[in-house]
Design a protein around this motif. Sequence first.
Motif, PDB file in Angstrom:
ATOM      1  N   GLU A   1      12.338  -5.502  16.875  1.00  0.00           N
ATOM      2  CA  GLU A   1      13.043  -6.224  15.766  1.00  0.00           C
ATOM      3  C   GLU A   1      12.946  -5.880  14.370  1.00  0.00           C
ATOM      4  OE1 GLU A   1      11.718 -10.552  15.867  1.00  0.00           O
ATOM      5  OE2 GLU A   1      10.578  -9.771  17.541  1.00  0.00           O
ATOM      6  N   THR A   2      13.697  -5.927  13.332  1.00  0.00           N
ATOM      7  CA  THR A   2      13.730  -5.345  12.002  1.00  0.00           C
ATOM      8  C   THR A   2      12.355  -5.660  11.437  1.00  0.00           C
ATOM      9  OG1 THR A   2      16.107  -5.792  11.617  1.00  0.00           O
ATOM     10  CG2 THR A   2      14.551  -5.380   9.750  1.00  0.00           C
ATOM     11  N   GLY A   3      11.734  -4.554  10.860  1.00  0.00           N
ATOM     12  CA  GLY A   3      10.312  -4.639  10.360  1.00  0.00           C
ATOM     13  C   GLY A   3       9.091  -4.433  11.094  1.00  0.00           C
ATOM     14  N   ASP A   4       9.416  -4.388  12.613  1.00  0.00           N
ATOM     15  CA  ASP A   4       8.487  -3.939  13.568  1.00  0.00           C
ATOM     16  C   ASP A   4       7.980  -2.650  13.600  1.00  0.00           C
ATOM     17  OD1 ASP A   4       6.785  -3.760  15.773  1.00  0.00           O
ATOM     18  OD2 ASP A   4       7.864  -4.897  17.090  1.00  0.00           O
ATOM     19  N   LEU A   5       6.727  -2.318  12.970  1.00  0.00           N
ATOM     20  CA  LEU A   5       6.174  -1.035  12.671  1.00  0.00           C
ATOM     21  C   LEU A   5       5.780  -0.423  13.862  1.00  0.00           C
ATOM     22  CD1 LEU A   5       3.746  -2.274   9.868  1.00  0.00           C
ATOM     23  CD2 LEU A   5       5.854  -0.851   9.745  1.00  0.00           C
ATOM     24  N   ARG A   6       5.781  -1.048  15.155  1.00  0.00           N
ATOM     25  CA  ARG A   6       5.738  -0.187  16.196  1.00  0.00           C
ATOM     26  C   ARG A   6       6.875   0.692  16.397  1.00  0.00           C
ATOM     27  NH1 ARG A   6       4.181  -5.670  19.665  1.00  0.00           N
ATOM     28  NH2 ARG A   6       6.013  -6.319  18.479  1.00  0.00           N
ATOM     29  N   SER A   7       7.918   0.310  15.963  1.00  0.00           N
ATOM     30  CA  SER A   7       9.079   1.264  16.357  1.00  0.00           C
ATOM     31  C   SER A   7       9.095   2.648  15.742  1.00  0.00           C
ATOM     32  CB  SER A   7      10.495   0.442  15.832  1.00  0.00           C
ATOM     33  OG  SER A   7      10.432   0.131  14.533  1.00  0.00           O
ATOM     34  N   SER A   8       8.300   2.672  14.711  1.00  0.00           N
ATOM     35  CA  SER A   8       8.061   3.842  13.872  1.00  0.00           C
ATOM     36  C   SER A   8       6.629   4.669  14.225  1.00  0.00           C
ATOM     37  CB  SER A   8       8.169   3.909  12.444  1.00  0.00           C
ATOM     38  OG  SER A   8       7.224   2.882  11.842  1.00  0.00           O
ATOM     39  N   ILE A   9       5.478   3.557  14.306  1.00  0.00           N
ATOM     40  CA  ILE A   9       4.259   4.292  14.567  1.00  0.00           C
ATOM     41  C   ILE A   9       3.972   4.344  15.994  1.00  0.00           C
ATOM     42  CG2 ILE A   9       1.816   3.437  14.509  1.00  0.00           C
ATOM     43  CD1 ILE A   9       2.344   2.038  11.819  1.00  0.00           C
TER      44      ILE A   9
ATOM     45  N   LYS B   1     -14.756  -9.842  21.796  1.00  0.00           N
ATOM     46  CA  LYS B   1     -14.180  -9.025  21.034  1.00  0.00           C
ATOM     47  C   LYS B   1     -12.542  -9.200  20.700  1.00  0.00           C
ATOM     48  CE  LYS B   1     -13.058  -3.743  20.676  1.00  0.00           C
ATOM     49  NZ  LYS B   1     -13.780  -3.664  19.255  1.00  0.00           N
ATOM     50  N   SER B   2     -12.389  -9.568  19.489  1.00  0.00           N
ATOM     51  CA  SER B   2     -11.165  -9.873  19.087  1.00  0.00           C
ATOM     52  C   SER B   2     -10.369  -9.106  18.037  1.00  0.00           C
ATOM     53  CB  SER B   2     -10.996 -11.304  18.638  1.00  0.00           C
ATOM     54  OG  SER B   2     -12.033 -11.415  17.489  1.00  0.00           O
ATOM     55  N   ASP B   3     -10.911  -7.853  17.882  1.00  0.00           N
ATOM     56  CA  ASP B   3     -10.455  -7.074  16.906  1.00  0.00           C
ATOM     57  C   ASP B   3      -8.966  -6.403  17.238  1.00  0.00           C
ATOM     58  OD1 ASP B   3     -13.202  -6.412  17.757  1.00  0.00           O
ATOM     59  OD2 ASP B   3     -13.307  -5.593  15.702  1.00  0.00           O
ATOM     60  N   LEU B   4      -8.089  -6.502  16.057  1.00  0.00           N
ATOM     61  CA  LEU B   4      -6.648  -6.016  16.181  1.00  0.00           C
ATOM     62  C   LEU B   4      -6.284  -4.889  15.069  1.00  0.00           C
ATOM     63  CD1 LEU B   4      -4.695  -9.459  16.657  1.00  0.00           C
ATOM     64  CD2 LEU B   4      -5.246  -7.562  18.741  1.00  0.00           C
ATOM     65  N   MET B   5      -5.853  -4.041  15.555  1.00  0.00           N
ATOM     66  CA  MET B   5      -5.303  -2.884  14.351  1.00  0.00           C
ATOM     67  C   MET B   5      -4.316  -3.584  13.621  1.00  0.00           C
ATOM     68  SD  MET B   5      -3.352  -0.310  16.875  1.00  0.00           S
ATOM     69  CE  MET B   5      -2.170  -0.607  18.045  1.00  0.00           C
ATOM     70  N   ASP B   6      -4.274  -3.474  12.372  1.00  0.00           N
ATOM     71  CA  ASP B   6      -3.245  -3.857  11.637  1.00  0.00           C
ATOM     72  C   ASP B   6      -2.173  -2.750  11.162  1.00  0.00           C
ATOM     73  OD1 ASP B   6      -1.380  -5.028   9.687  1.00  0.00           O
ATOM     74  OD2 ASP B   6      -3.147  -5.986   8.368  1.00  0.00           O
ATOM     75  N   LEU B   7      -1.053  -2.798  11.701  1.00  0.00           N
ATOM     76  CA  LEU B   7      -0.095  -1.564  11.411  1.00  0.00           C
ATOM     77  C   LEU B   7       0.195  -1.613  10.088  1.00  0.00           C
ATOM     78  CD1 LEU B   7       1.941  -1.340  14.710  1.00  0.00           C
ATOM     79  CD2 LEU B   7      -0.121  -0.438  14.152  1.00  0.00           C
ATOM     80  N   ALA B   8       0.278  -2.636   9.341  1.00  0.00           N
ATOM     81  CA  ALA B   8       0.770  -2.795   8.097  1.00  0.00           C
ATOM     82  C   ALA B   8      -0.006  -1.659   6.971  1.00  0.00           C
ATOM     83  CB  ALA B   8       0.937  -4.170   7.266  1.00  0.00           C
TER      84      ALA B   8
ATOM     85  N   ARG C   1       1.763 -10.407  16.582  1.00  0.00           N
ATOM     86  CA  ARG C   1       2.848 -10.050  15.578  1.00  0.00           C
ATOM     87  C   ARG C   1       2.379  -9.847  14.026  1.00  0.00           C
ATOM     88  NH1 ARG C   1       7.963 -10.943  17.615  1.00  0.00           N
ATOM     89  NH2 ARG C   1       8.636 -11.990  15.818  1.00  0.00           N
ATOM     90  N   LYS C   2       1.410 -10.694  13.675  1.00  0.00           N
ATOM     91  CA  LYS C   2       1.100 -10.508  12.428  1.00  0.00           C
ATOM     92  C   LYS C   2       0.397  -9.302  11.873  1.00  0.00           C
ATOM     93  CE  LYS C   2       0.070 -15.630  11.282  1.00  0.00           C
ATOM     94  NZ  LYS C   2      -1.042 -16.521  11.159  1.00  0.00           N
ATOM     95  N   LYS C   3      -0.039  -8.731  13.048  1.00  0.00           N
ATOM     96  CA  LYS C   3      -0.521  -7.297  12.745  1.00  0.00           C
ATOM     97  C   LYS C   3       0.371  -6.134  13.128  1.00  0.00           C
ATOM     98  CE  LYS C   3      -4.832  -8.861  11.616  1.00  0.00           C
ATOM     99  NZ  LYS C   3      -5.278  -8.744  10.562  1.00  0.00           N
ATOM    100  N   ARG C   4       1.467  -6.323  13.633  1.00  0.00           N
ATOM    101  CA  ARG C   4       2.624  -5.428  14.112  1.00  0.00           C
ATOM    102  C   ARG C   4       3.729  -5.214  12.982  1.00  0.00           C
ATOM    103  NH1 ARG C   4      -1.448  -4.440  16.189  1.00  0.00           N
ATOM    104  NH2 ARG C   4      -1.591  -4.143  18.492  1.00  0.00           N
ATOM    105  N   PHE C   5       3.970  -6.114  12.165  1.00  0.00           N
ATOM    106  CA  PHE C   5       5.121  -6.444  11.321  1.00  0.00           C
ATOM    107  C   PHE C   5       4.895  -5.854   9.945  1.00  0.00           C
ATOM    108  CE2 PHE C   5       6.997  -8.351  14.860  1.00  0.00           C
ATOM    109  CZ  PHE C   5       8.284  -8.081  14.864  1.00  0.00           C
ATOM    110  N   THR C   6       5.776  -5.589   8.750  1.00  0.00           N
ATOM    111  CA  THR C   6       5.415  -5.418   7.616  1.00  0.00           C
ATOM    112  C   THR C   6       5.402  -6.987   6.989  1.00  0.00           C
ATOM    113  OG1 THR C   6       7.886  -5.787   7.006  1.00  0.00           O
ATOM    114  CG2 THR C   6       7.014  -3.421   7.584  1.00  0.00           C
ATOM    115  N   PRO C   7       4.608  -7.254   6.097  1.00  0.00           N
ATOM    116  CA  PRO C   7       4.553  -8.737   5.455  1.00  0.00           C
ATOM    117  C   PRO C   7       5.756  -9.092   5.056  1.00  0.00           C
ATOM    118  CG  PRO C   7       2.544  -7.089   4.857  1.00  0.00           C
ATOM    119  CD  PRO C   7       3.709  -6.166   5.594  1.00  0.00           C
TER     120      PRO C   7
END
Length: 478
Positions: free
Chosen positions: A310-318, A250-257, A377-383
Motif C-alpha cells: 500500500e501507499t506509505g508502506d515503508l517495506r516497499s523501499s526498506i 519478547k515483543s520488540d518491533l523495529m520501527d521503519l519510520a 502496521r504502525k511500525k511499518r508505515f509512515t506516520p
Amino acid sequence: MKRNLSILLLLSGFFLVSSCKKFLEEQSQTDIIPRSASALNELLLGAAYVNNAGPGYDRSLRLLDDDVAQGAFYKYGNNMYFAYTWQPEGLGKDGLTAGSDSWTVLYPRILTCNMVLDYATKVTGTTAEIENVVGQACLLRAFYYFKLVNLYAKPYSDKLSDPSKDPGVPLMLSSGLSFEGKPRNTVAEVYKQIVEDLDRGIEFLERNGKNNNVYRINHIAGYLLSSRVQLQLGNWQKVIDATTNVLNRKSDLMDLATWGAVNQNGKPIIGPVNQESLWVHSNPDEVIFDGNTQEGYSYILSDDLISNFETGDLRSSIYIKNKRSIKRPTVGYIAKVGQAFRVSEALLNRAEAYAQLNKLGQTGNAQLALDDLNTLRKKRFTPATYHDLVSLGADDLLQKCYDEKRREFFDEENHRWFDLRRHGMPSFTHSYYESDVQVLKYVLLDHDPGYVLQIPKVALDKNAKLTRNPDPARRIGH
C-alpha cells in the motif's frame, strides 16, 4: 574430534553409514565418544546447526512461489529452470529436482541431533548444561522435520488429503538406526513427533536455555516454531497460546519510520542486530536475489507481490530495491546468517488464528485479530499514511492476515510456499523467457502434484523402501 565428525557427516550425507553409533564406537574410545555436555554442545554447533560453515538448505526452493518472477535476463536463467517451472525431473545426469539439497542437508543434521539425544544420558555435566543441549537438539530436530514434511508430503490440513494415510518422510529418531530400508512414516506420525520434540525442547530451554545467544535456538523461538506447526495443523487456540508465550517474553518491533537510511550491510533486516530477532540461522548462500550472481540476476520479485504493498508502506523501499530483496547484506560483505525467526511473525500468526476463530463464529476474536495487525502496521508505515484497519467481514479479515504476512515475510524461510500449500494449493503462473522475444507461460494448477516435491534420486537409489511421490507430466510452456 572435529576431523572424525566431519568424516561422519560426509558419509551420513550420502547415506553410506548404517549406524552413527556404530561408526563412533569403531573409533578411538578416548577422543571420539562425547564425554561431556560441553562436547555435545560443540557437536551441535558444528554439525546440527545450518550456518555459513556448511551448505544451506536449497537455493532452488526460492523459485517455487508467486513472489518470484524471471526478469528479461533469459541467458542467465537456465540453471534453475527445473525449479522455476516445477519440472518433475531436473537437468543433468543426477536428475536434480527442486529441494534435492534440502534432503541431503537436513537428514545428516537430524542424525547429529539424534546422536546428542542418545549420548545425553551418558555424559558428565550439570543438569542445566545437559538440559540445554537436549532442548536445542529437540527443537532443531522438530524444525528440520517440519521443513521436510512440508516439502516432500501433502499438507496436513488439505481437504483432499488424509494425514493418517498420506506418506510423509522417514522418521529417524536414533543415531543407531540405519536409513537403508526405512519406509516413510505418515504425515500424521511426523507431525506427532514434531509436537513431542517441541514440547520437550521448550520445557528444557525454558528452564536452562534462557541465556543462549541469538545464534542458538531458544525457548522463545521454540514457541514461535510451535505456532507455525499448529497453523499447519489448524489448531487455532494452540497457535494463540504459543504466540502469546512469545509476545509475553519478547515483543520488540523495529520501527521503519525511524529506521533511517537503508543500510543493507550495516543494519540488515535479517540478522542479529535487528531487535526483533529471536534466533538467526542458516546459510546466506541460500539468497539468490542479490543481483550479484548470474543466477540471482535472472530472478526478481514478482509484480504481483510488489503491487500488494500500500501507499506509505515503508517495506516497499526498506525491504526492496530494483525488484530485489535487500533484507540481507550484499555479496562481498561477511554475512553470518541467511534466515531469522522474528517477533513480527508471532503477531501475524496470532492474528490469523483469531481471524480463523472469528470465521468459525467466535466473533469476539475479530477485534483481537485487527489489534495484532495494527500493532505491526504502525511500525511499518509512515506516520502520515498510517491508518488502522477497521471492522471487516470474516473472509476479508482473513485475507488481510494472509496479505500482511506475505508483505512482511517474502524471501524468508519458504513462508509463502508453505502458506500457499496450506491455503488450498491455488493455481498460478510463472513466465519464462526462452529468448528476448519468446516468453512461455508455465502453470501450477489447483492442487497440482507439483506442490509436493519429488524425493531426490540419490535417496531413492539408496533406500528401496522409500517410495516416490507422484510424478506429473513434464511441463511444457505455452
